[in-house]
Enzyme design. Structure first.
Site, PDB file in Angstrom:
ATOM      1  N   ASP A  20      27.567  44.467  46.811  1.00 29.56           N
ATOM      2  CA  ASP A  20      28.752  45.059  46.948  1.00 29.56           C
ATOM      3  C   ASP A  20      29.513  44.999  45.666  1.00 29.56           C
ATOM      4  OD1 ASP A  20      30.674  46.309  48.205  1.00 29.56           O
ATOM      5  OD2 ASP A  20      31.249  44.905  49.618  1.00 29.56           O
ATOM      6  N   GLU A  57      33.520  44.774  45.277  1.00 32.26           N
ATOM      7  CA  GLU A  57      34.637  44.176  45.202  1.00 32.26           C
ATOM      8  C   GLU A  57      34.618  42.708  44.687  1.00 32.26           C
ATOM      9  OE1 GLU A  57      33.731  45.990  47.557  1.00 32.26           O
ATOM     10  OE2 GLU A  57      35.041  47.177  48.177  1.00 32.26           O
ATOM     11  N   HIS A  88      27.900  49.158  48.449  1.00 29.37           N
ATOM     12  CA  HIS A  88      29.169  49.601  48.315  1.00 29.37           C
ATOM     13  C   HIS A  88      29.742  51.164  48.301  1.00 29.37           C
ATOM     14  CE1 HIS A  88      33.481  49.722  46.878  1.00 29.37           C
ATOM     15  NE2 HIS A  88      33.032  50.647  45.846  1.00 29.37           N
ATOM     16  N   HIS A  92      33.138  40.177  49.338  1.00 30.24           N
ATOM     17  CA  HIS A  92      34.780  39.947  49.243  1.00 30.24           C
ATOM     18  C   HIS A  92      34.980  39.276  50.598  1.00 30.24           C
ATOM     19  CE1 HIS A  92      34.738  43.199  51.883  1.00 30.24           C
ATOM     20  NE2 HIS A  92      33.855  43.939  51.027  1.00 30.24           N
ATOM     21  N   HIS A 129      40.792  42.310  47.315  1.00 29.89           N
ATOM     22  CA  HIS A 129      40.495  43.250  48.069  1.00 29.89           C
ATOM     23  C   HIS A 129      39.822  42.936  49.592  1.00 29.89           C
ATOM     24  CE1 HIS A 129      40.867  46.805  45.867  1.00 29.89           C
ATOM     25  NE2 HIS A 129      40.330  46.321  44.936  1.00 29.89           N
ATOM     26  N   GLU A 145      32.638  40.684  56.310  1.00 26.08           N
ATOM     27  CA  GLU A 145      31.096  41.205  55.933  1.00 26.08           C
ATOM     28  C   GLU A 145      30.141  40.226  55.723  1.00 26.08           C
ATOM     29  OE1 GLU A 145      31.840  44.087  52.893  1.00 26.08           O
ATOM     30  OE2 GLU A 145      33.477  45.061  54.029  1.00 26.08           O
TER      31      GLU A 145
HETATM   32 ZN   LIG Z   1      32.509  47.485  48.893  1.00 27.63          ZN
END
Ligand SMILES: [Zn+2]
Length: 271
Positions: free
Chosen positions: A8, A10, A60, A104, A114, A135
């Site tokens: 990802d 962030e 992402h 994140h 975020h 997540e």
């Molecule tokens: Zn993301």
């Protein structure tokens, strides 16, 4: 040895603002470079740890952040969008271990860059069997359902605390310390890249001591939406039942089914 990487943006070192994570943002081209650097550092760590096959899922936004010509062998890149399993596309029982990079903290976490769960404008909270998850939890439990342990997660300090609280055996590496949702104290890049490479190699060597995250069935997924109209649209999938104007509940004994239902509700709510 086969390693699965879900990457990802962030949680990448240096990333704090919307202009960096939005592919149309003015600062995105640089942030994407930092993401590529972290993934390449992790690939070097995988190779040093003995990996013979690596699958990197670009997790992402629309999955078009990593550049295929920049990832060294033996990494295969899963690039692009509309992937049936989204952030976990490509995972299967044949992987020896998984790594989550640039992750994140979940929606509702204070002092976290975020903080969100899949979409900040969609979910107020997501719970499995009453436990609020982000997540990391949603994705690590899917890997665990397939007997794949998540060895290491990287991101800010809030993400690391969340992962440790949910699954203490997981290794964590904080590349930055958030001071607000849009600010962080960042490690020098040469240090964070070196640490990622070393942490990946060390986690792989310890993999026998890191069990998969297993949540026992039956499963009860609760999706708490930001707006009633989102819950309303999600309810039209006929998946689950509405327990209050903002919340949909879906019950199943199969985690893969839960994950797919979650993605269907998410997509339906924003369509
Ligand atoms: Zn993301």
């Amino acid at each position: 040895m086969r390693i699965y990487i879900s990457a990802d943006l962030e949680g990448v070192n240096g990333v704090v603002s919307y202009e960096q994570v939005d592919p149309g943002g003015a600062l995105y081209p640089l942030a994407r470079e930092w993401m590529i650097s972290e993934v390449c550092a992790a690939i070097r760590g995988c190779r040093a740890g003995g990996a013979t096959e690596i699958v990197v899922n670009d997790a992402h936004n629309r999955g078009l952040n990593l550049l295929p010509d920049r990832l060294p062998a033996p990494a295969h890149l899963l690039t692009g969008y509309d992937k049936p399993l989204s952030m976990m596309e490509g995972i299967d029982r044949g992987f020896d271990a998984a790594l989550f990079l640039g992750y994140h903290a979940k929606a509702g976490t204070p002092r976290a860059v975020h903080d969100h769960t899949f979409s900040a404008s969609t979910f107020h909270d997501v719970r499995i069997n009453g436990l609020s998850v982000g997540e990391f939890g949603l994705n690590a439990a899917l890997a665990g359902w397939l007997d794949v342990p998540v060895l290491l997660v990287t991101g800010d300090q809030a993400l690391c605390e969340e992962a440790k609280a949910l699954h203490p055996p997981v290794e964590t590496l904080a590349v930055k310390e958030a001071s607000s949702r849009y600010a962080a104290l960042c490690l020098p890049f040469e240090v964070s890249l070196q640490r990622i490479e070393q942490a990946v190699q060390a986690a792989i060597s310890r993999r026998q001591q890191i069990p998969p995250l297993r949540i026992a069935p039956p499963f009860r997924l609760e999706c708490v939406f930001q707006k009633t109209e989102q819950a309303e649209r999600a309810s039209r999938t006929r998946l689950g039942r509405r327990s209050d104007p903002y919340t949909l509940i879906y019950e199943t004994d199969d985690y893969l089914d839960l994950y797919r239902a979650f993605l269907s509700l998410y997509r339906a709510s924003s369509s």
